[in-house]
Motif scaffolding. Structure first.
Motif, mmCIF file in Angstrom:
data_model
loop_
_atom_site.group_PDB
_atom_site.id
_atom_site.type_symbol
_atom_site.label_atom_id
_atom_site.label_comp_id
_atom_site.label_asym_id
_atom_site.label_seq_id
_atom_site.Cartn_x
_atom_site.Cartn_y
_atom_site.Cartn_z
ATOM 1 N N LYS A 1 1.135 -1.149 0.076
ATOM 2 C CA LYS A 1 0.203 0.248 0.119
ATOM 3 C C LYS A 1 1.204 1.104 0.062
ATOM 4 C CE LYS A 1 -4.276 -0.071 2.038
ATOM 5 N NZ LYS A 1 -5.247 0.355 2.683
ATOM 6 N N ARG B 1 7.173 3.009 -9.479
ATOM 7 C CA ARG B 1 6.513 3.965 -10.367
ATOM 8 C C ARG B 1 4.932 3.605 -11.021
ATOM 9 N NH1 ARG B 1 6.495 8.526 -7.072
ATOM 10 N NH2 ARG B 1 8.597 9.342 -6.962
ATOM 11 N N GLN C 1 1.494 2.083 -10.044
ATOM 12 C CA GLN C 1 0.903 3.609 -10.139
ATOM 13 C C GLN C 1 1.211 4.501 -9.326
ATOM 14 O OE1 GLN C 1 -2.676 0.512 -10.109
ATOM 15 N NE2 GLN C 1 -2.403 -0.152 -12.042
ATOM 16 N N GLY C 2 2.257 4.818 -8.856
ATOM 17 C CA GLY C 2 2.204 6.106 -8.471
ATOM 18 C C GLY C 2 2.814 6.090 -6.747
ATOM 19 N N ARG C 3 2.044 4.392 -6.263
ATOM 20 C CA ARG C 3 2.376 4.787 -4.650
ATOM 21 C C ARG C 3 3.660 5.085 -4.414
ATOM 22 N NH1 ARG C 3 -0.667 0.951 -5.774
ATOM 23 N NH2 ARG C 3 1.072 -0.734 -4.693
ATOM 24 N N VAL C 4 4.572 5.577 -4.845
ATOM 25 C CA VAL C 4 5.415 5.583 -4.171
ATOM 26 C C VAL C 4 5.481 7.310 -3.368
ATOM 27 C CG1 VAL C 4 8.104 5.746 -4.291
ATOM 28 C CG2 VAL C 4 6.426 4.346 -5.836
#
Lengths: 145, 299
Positions: free
Chosen positions: B73, B90, B94-97
């Protein structure tokens, strides 16, 4: 001959339905995704405003404290505390900030100090210490090179 | 029958309690993993993508590594350019960094900066990614991590914030400890010669000037001109000790030592924890001990 255990079956089905509710809550939620990160820049800004973690400390409990920026009160507390923390945002595009500080200590408090520490995103922290006795009304100035 | 009923009711009550499952977190660096565990407590399950003792500068995730990120998550990256593979991460997540270091003030390598006595030309103008060598920065990083966890798990916000405050207090104590230890080294002697420029943030906090022969990564090689400049600087500044690093080839420092008579201290932990020094706090205390005893050994 044994009778068909309708009552027991009913209880089991009812309790299974009760169990189903929390299970759906745990497994059925869509994944929570953090916001997309803001575009890279030398300071992390939201519009012209830079997020800033502010710590206010005093050796003696503060009866009240208020911060003002550009004539507007942006934070107020009447919690008796020697340490307060709050997330705020400021326009630091000029690398300079003035904060109005209004603070009171309990009646009978000795001369005391209030330290305001700013930690803006991606910028060095700055702190200013101001002195007062029972009440303080002053300006804290912060600059960055 | 009544016992059976009671058991079912008890099971039902247990299941209806609102204990959230721990959130899955991947840290791209073991120092971030250590911080994530401190801030997240038992409300997170943390996996380190990079093993302790590995070089983060040379690390590239495999396809299996990237696929395994999908279940996280929150993905914690150091940022400031340390992870050249971040775009792949990323895309996989999908950019959850969260780039923890993005919210920490940066140091830029510059010959004009009072922080650097000399530095290879290829490092000039680059942002130093080693922000973790400052306990003050780690205190700020704890809040960044707490915010990231709170966004993924709003019900745990107060707990994450409270633990981050505890981390910040410990980092403040670690900072004071370091200040007191390095006070044994006169200001005129605070010149830190290391294999690569990993200690800029340490130097800034504790009044040292940095000389890193290999630039910002241990893979970068100095030119003959860089080496000659380093030799001249060491002689001019009368520096007597240099510090190798656990993950860097000591050959370059050995070349410098042959030309200047530098003695070596024990190796520093620059880019990672190790199996023996497995927490951030232990790493800082190890490095402080190495630096102070290294200088005292050449008094």
């Amino acid at each position: 001959m044994r009778h068909w255990p309708l009552a027991e079956v009913g209880v089991v089905i009812g309790l299974a339905l009760i169990l189903l509710v929390p299970l759906l809550r745990v497994t059925g939620q869509p994944a929570q995704r953090p916001n997309n990160p803001p575009p890279a820049s030398s300071a992390v800004e939201v519009g012209d405003m830079t997020p800033c973690f502010v710590t206010i400390r005093s050796p003696h409990p503060l009866a009240s404290v208020a911060l003002a920026n550009n004539g507007e009160t942006i934070f107020r507390s009447e919690e008796a505390a020697t340490r307060l923390e709050v997330d705020l945002a400021f326009d630091l595009s000029e690398r300079h900030l003035e904060l109005g500080i209004l603070a009171t200590w309990e009646a009978g408090s000795p001369e005391s100090a209030i330290e305001v520490v700013l930690e803006p995103d991606a910028m060095d922290g700055r702190s200013v210490t101001l002195w007062g006795q029972e009440a303080l009304d002053d300006i804290a100035r912060f600059t960055w090179p | 029958m009544s016992r059976f009923l009671f058991l079912l009711i008890a099971l039902g009550a247990l299941a209806t309690s609102s204990v959230a499952a721990p959130i899955e977190v991947t840290a791209l660096h073991p120092i971030l993993g250590d911080l994530a565990r401190e801030v997240g407590g038992d409300q997170v399950v943390v996996r380190d993508l990079l093993a302790k003792g590995s070089d983060p500068h040379g690390f590239t995730p495999t396809a299996t590594d990237l696929a395994s990120l999908k279940q996280s998550k929150v993905v914690l990256a150091s940022g400031k350019g340390l992870e050249s593979y971040l775009p792949k991460v990323r895309a996989a997540t999908q950019g959850r960094v969260v780039e923890v270091g993005r919210r920490i003030p940066s140091i830029t390598v510059s010959a004009e900066s009072p922080l650097f006595l000399c530095c290879p030309k290829h490092a000039q103008g680059a942002i130093d990614p080693h922000w973790w060598h400052s306990p003050k920065n780690m205190g700020r990083a704890a809040r960044v991590v707490a915010d990231a966890f709170a966004e993924a798990d709003p019900s745990g916000k107060a707990d994450y914030r409270r633990r981050a405050q505890n981390v910040a207090k410990r980092m403040s104590a670690l900072d004071k400890f370091t200040q007191k230890q390095v006070a044994a080294i006169p200001m005129r002697d605070r010149k830190l010669v290391t294999a690569h420029l990993a200690f800029g943030y340490f130097c800034k906090d504790y009044g040292f000037k940095a000389i890193g022969l290999q630039g910002l990564t241990p893979q970068q090689k100095p030119t003959a001109k860089d080496l000659a400049e380093a030799v001249a600087t060491v002689k001019k500044e009368k520096i007597r000790v240099a510090f190798p690093e656990h993950l860097a080839n000591p050959q370059m420092l050995q070349s410098l030592a042959r030309e200047t008579g530098l003695k070596f201290g024990r190796p520093l932990l620059a880019d990672n924890l190790s199996a023996e020094v497995s927490t951030y706090e232990a790493m800082m205390r190890h490095n402080v001990d190495v630096i102070v005893s290294g200088y005292q050994g050449v008094k």
